[in-house]
Design an enzyme around this catalytic site. Structure first.
Site: not given
Length: 151
Positions: A56, A71
């Site tokens: 992620h 992110h």
């Protein structure tokens, strides 16, 4: 120095990200992109120095020692890697625009994943000035500059 958009979408100010870790700049300073693309690119030249197992988020350290964190989505960690395919790995050298992740947008959308993607300079105490792109602008991955900084 500049960072290009790691994913296509619309820019928003970090302060407006609905997660205090980002809005209060606890992990770095920069901006965020409400992603509408499905490929995440390297925003700069450097080495991938961090790649979460859950895929992620990843960090690239530039030749001048600046650590850039991308992110992907705010709650993608709950997917535990599902819907995210790594195209590179920790230790690889990349150039700006290199594909790093492929996203399964239908799967992420099915799980109502918030696709706001913060793009941060983690060690922002090392930069003299940081100029994020204005909020509300549409950016194209690998083409448009989203952050300028000086070291």
């Amino acid at each position: 120095m500049q960072l290009v958009a790691p994913i296509s979408g619309q820019t928003i100010e970090l302060e407006n990200v609905p997660d205090p870790v980002f809005s209060e700049k606890l992990t770095g300073d920069g901006l965020a992109i409400i992603a509408d693309g499905d490929t995440v690119l390297a925003p700069c030249d450097g080495e991938i120095t961090l790649f979460f197992d859950t895929k992620h988020a990843f960090a690239i350290t530039t030749p001048d020692g600046i650590q850039v964190l991308v992110h992907v989505g705010l709650d993608t960690i709950i997917m535990n890697g599902d819907g995210l395919t790594a195209l590179k790995e920790t230790g690889e050298k990349v150039t700006a625009g290199t594909p790093i992740l492929k996203l399964d947008r239908p799967l992420l959308d099915k799980h109502n994943i918030n696709m706001i993607c913060p793009v941060l300079i983690v060690n922002y105490e090392k930069v003299k000035q940081l100029q994020p792109r204005l909020a509300g602008e549409c950016v194209i991955a690998g083409e448009d500059t989203v952050l300028k900084y000086a070291v």
